[in-house]
Design a protein around this motif. Structure first.
Motif: not given
Length: 417
Positions: A195-197, A201-203, A220-221, A264-265
């Motif tokens: 659910x990276x939206x 925070x992924x970046x 992977x997002x 996992x985030x």
């Protein structure tokens, strides 16, 4: 020892209360619990901090293997620490710049006190000196991904309207940095963001591992919205973020395939999407799971308790209780599944009411059967107490979780002792 004659001699020593009131306390530790039950508090650590310009004390309360944080104004901290000392502990340590103190309840019915030379004064001075340097991404230094997502200007200046997001990103990176020792020490790291939206925070995770820690990653997002995924993929391409990709997909249908994820985030995955992310991570034997829940509606319609009817009849209070119970059950499920779990404050409540982070690290050794049974008992008792018949995370884990709840002990592998 306390001047109030209405209190017993087992109250906190005056020097402890004075240091809390004056701000001289660097750290306060309460230990040696009176209650030997698994569910009792094992330790409480208190330290000062500033939130929105106001003096607070942060309480880190360890119960079993789970740590919860409370941030209280200093005037609220005094009655809280009195309560914890009186009801739960037999020994304590106070650290100030002038001296260290060791105090304990004796069999004779009073509190003894020993004074020692200070051990944390230099540490306190160093923290004060370095306070402006504590961010992993400092202010005033250009950062390409923060510029790309609109948080920072090209000159490195944080935009006023985005300062809370800047602090949130840094705080999240600190949490991830804390668990790096629990990840494989070499080789490429496999990470998934459910659910990276918009993926800030992924970046940030990619930046931490590749730019600061100099690690190779495969991140992977995953998100449902194709337009959002395409936008994030374009940013990753423009910034030449190696090892970072985005995919369109449903968390509940996620299949890790041959990949074993190290981390996992999930940030603000709505309602049971958080549970789907946790279940997918557990099923993939992920080493570290970090989840910041969002709206928790699943239990709101189910929750009921005759003993708390006066509390649950108010909708807004019932919603808060349902959220807390949901996260407590999530933490217990993770403990039962073999993770050391903490529930931590993610960001101050003035920025968002959804401010809890569930952080779970896979254990290396199995829990004793007695501790596992106690966790299962807590999980079932909490469901029974609030009239909960179905819980999505429990169902999503299926037979895997059901078998754990029926076994006296279990085997596992991982990174935590």
């Amino acid at each position: 020892m306390n001047p109030d004659p209405s209190h017993s001699e087992l109250t906190l020593p005056d020097i402890v209360l004075q240091s809390l009131q004056s701000g001289e306390c660097i750290q306060l530790l309460l230990c040696k619990p009176s209650d030997k039950q698994v569910s009792a508090f094992k330790k409480v650590t208190l330290r000062p901090l500033i939130i929105k310009g106001k003096s607070h004390y942060q309480f880190a309360l360890l119960r079993g293997r789970q740590e919860v944080h409370e941030n209280l104004l200093w005037e609220e901290s005094i009655p809280r620490i009195k309560e914890l000392w009186t009801e739960h502990f037999r020994e304590g340590y106070l650290f100030t710049q002038q001296a260290d103190y060791h105090f304990r309840k004796t069999k004779q019915g009073h509190v003894s006190m020993k004074k020692h030379a200070p051990t944390k004064a230099q540490q306190k001075e160093a923290e004060t000196h370095n306070r402006s340097k504590q961010y992993l991404i400092p202010e005033g230094v250009p950062c390409a991904f923060l510029e790309a997502i609109g948080v920072m200007s090209g000159a490195g200046k944080v935009k006023a309207a985005q300062y809370h997001k800047f602090r949130q990103i840094n705080r999240y990176m600190e949490f991830i940095n804390d668990i790096v020792p629990s990840l494989p020490g070499s080789g490429e790291l496999n990470i998934v963001d459910f659910g990276c939206g918009k993926s800030y925070l992924t970046f940030a995770t990619h930046y931490l591992f590749t730019k600061i820690l100099k690690r190779r990653v495969n991140i992977t997002g995953l998100d449902l919205k194709q337009s959002v995924v395409a936008h994030c993929q374009q940013i990753a391409k423009d910034l030449q973020c190696q090892g970072l990709t985005f995919e369109t997909g449903d968390i509940s249908r996620f299949q890790s395939g041959a990949n074993k994820y190290d981390l996992s985030i999930s940030l603000h995955a709505c309602d049971t999407a958080t549970d789907a992310a946790i279940a997918a991570a557990v099923s993939s034997d992920t080493d570290v799971i970090m989840a910041v829940p969002c709206c928790q509606h699943e239990l709101f319609q189910q929750i009921s308790s005759l003993s708390q009817a006066g509390l649950l009849k108010h909708g807004i209070l019932k919603e808060k209780i349902a959220s807390l119970v949901t996260d407590a059950l999530r933490a217990l499920v993770l403990e039962i599944c073999g993770y050391r779990t903490q529930v931590i404050e993610f960001i101050e409540t003035e920025h968002t009411p959804k401010n809890l982070l569930i952080r779970a690290v896979k254990r290396q050794r199995q829990l004793p059967g007695r501790e596992l049974r106690e966790l299962v008992h807590q999980f079932r008792s909490l469901k029974d107490q609030y009239g909960i018949n179905t819980f999505y995370l429990e169902q999503a884990l299926g037979e895997q979780f059901k078998k754990l709840c029926q076994m006296p002990g279990y085997a596992m592998t991982g990174n935590d002792g």
